[in-house]
Scaffold this motif. Structure first.
Motif: not given
Length: 409
Positions: A294, A329, A331
């Motif tokens: 990331k 990832e 978010s």
């Protein structure tokens, strides 16, 4: 005189972490508070002595000598010495019983790195890791940590005490993880440094100096990882590149009265070109191996935000990077930012449909984005979103930015 008054706070910020790390390594993590007390007492003595006798020729060496002597005295007189060290050294020759505190440059560096891994142990909650990092690795006082967290001293004290108790009860040691553990443990360290940087960069505190210090400390600790062969890895370079790109725009993010300046309105002449170049350097170093983290993707996104020209495909590239980031990832913040990039590429109407799928109705940032997107389509709907964002905003800085977008009815 002003420089003299600033010397001890400066030395506290730069040397506290080193001294505490070395002494804690000598005493053991179970006695980290003893190390903190010795170093704090050393600085108090410096404030008293230097005020009367003047600043010594080598202030840092003075501090190290005093702290070393205090540590030796502590080892000799307390139970740590009589119950543990003496027992362990029974039958040893007198010369082996001599107590020493290794303050060599190598041991200071090694101790700091070992402290980073100890603080970021998975047994300690993430929030507590950041608090310990601010205290032990950044040398911040309790009031400063409370300021950074927008909290109070009592809450921070309790949080730190619980974290230190966990260090003791979990039997965590100050040591580098072995080869098999290093990758898993490094991920936790990088997460803490990432959050530590964000605590400064996106902080709501009005203390601008503190905000900069937190960012610089996170960068310094990341450099410490790069200086060690075991932790000099691509994703560490990627994280430092990300920090450099963000820090390059630090001066442009606030106006003369301390209010946030949005990216589109920033004075690009205030961007730090040297930091941008450093970011490019570390991003190039990160381009090895077969693992895309990331940090690689966020650094690449930040890179495109430091371009002063407007390449035709900028937002297309940024959108692609956000698509990859969400796969690596997910978010909510990244999803929201992707929606803005989507609007730049495919238009506000398409972006609004995607934004409504995110289910972020309790976030003022969601309503800020919707207010921005509807500004091109429906002015009344745009204002309704801005006013809802104003209701949800938690800090004075956010409210000031949003209020500027609201139009009186």
């Amino acid at each position: 005189m002003a420089q003299d008054q600033e010397l001890i706070p400066h030395l506290f910020r730069t040397e506290f972490r080193k001294m505490v790390s070395v002494l804690t390594k000598r005493f053991g993590l179970a006695h980290i508070e003893v190390a903190e007390d010795i170093v704090s007492d050393t600085f108090l003595l410096a404030a008293e002595t230097w005020g009367k006798m003047g600043i010594p020729e080598s202030p840092t060496a003075w501090l190290y000598t005093v702290a070393k002597n205090k540590a030796k005295d502590t080892l000799k007189r307390n139970k740590l010495f009589t119950e543990k060290i003496v027992v362990a050294l029974q039958g040893a020759t007198p010369s082996a019983m001599e107590i020493d505190i290794d303050l060599s440059d190598q041991n200071i560096t090694d101790s700091q790195l070992q402290m980073v891994f100890a603080i970021c142990h998975p047994a300690i909650p993430v929030e507590a890791q950041i608090g310990l990092a601010l205290r032990i690795l950044c040398g911040l006082g309790i009031e400063e940590i409370a300021d950074a967290f927008l909290s109070n001293k009592e809450t921070i004290n309790k949080r730190l005490l619980r974290a230190k108790d966990k260090l003791r009860t979990a039997g965590i040691k100050m040591e580098m993880p072995d080869h098999q553990e290093i990758d898993g443990r490094l991920a936790a360290v990088l997460r803490t440094l990432y959050l530590l940087f964000n605590e400064g960069y996106y902080s709501a505190t009005q203390n601008v100096v503190l905000r900069k210090d937190l960012c610089l400390e996170a960068m310094r600790l990341t450099l410490l990882l790069l200086a060690n062969a075991a932790t000099h890895q691509p994703m560490v370079n990627a994280l430092l590149a990300l920090m450099c790109f963000h820090a390059s725009r630090f001066e442009a993010r606030l106006d003369a009265i301390g209010e946030v300046v949005l990216y589109a309105d920033q004075d690009r002449n205030l961007w730090d070109e040297e930091l941008i170049m450093r970011g490019e350097y570390f991003l190039n170093l990160a381009a090895t191996g077969d693992r895309l983290s990331k940090y690689h993707l966020e650094a690449a996104i930040a890179y495109w935000h430091t371009r002063k020209t407007e390449p035709a495909d900028r937002w297309q590239r940024v959108l692609q990077l956000y698509n990859q980031l969400l796969q690596v990832e997910y978010s909510p913040a990244a999803a929201l930012n992707r929606t803005y990039a989507l609007a730049q590429v495919h238009g506000a109407a398409v972006a609004i449909v995607e934004a409504e799928k995110l289910d972020l109705g309790d976030s003022h940032l969601y309503y800020c984005l919707m207010g921005e997107l509807y500004g091109e389509i429906d002015a009344a709907q745009s204002q309704r979103h801005w006013r809802r964002a104003l209701q949800l905003a938690k800090t004075a800085q956010d409210r000031a930015v949003i209020l500027a977008k609201c139009v009186e009815e």
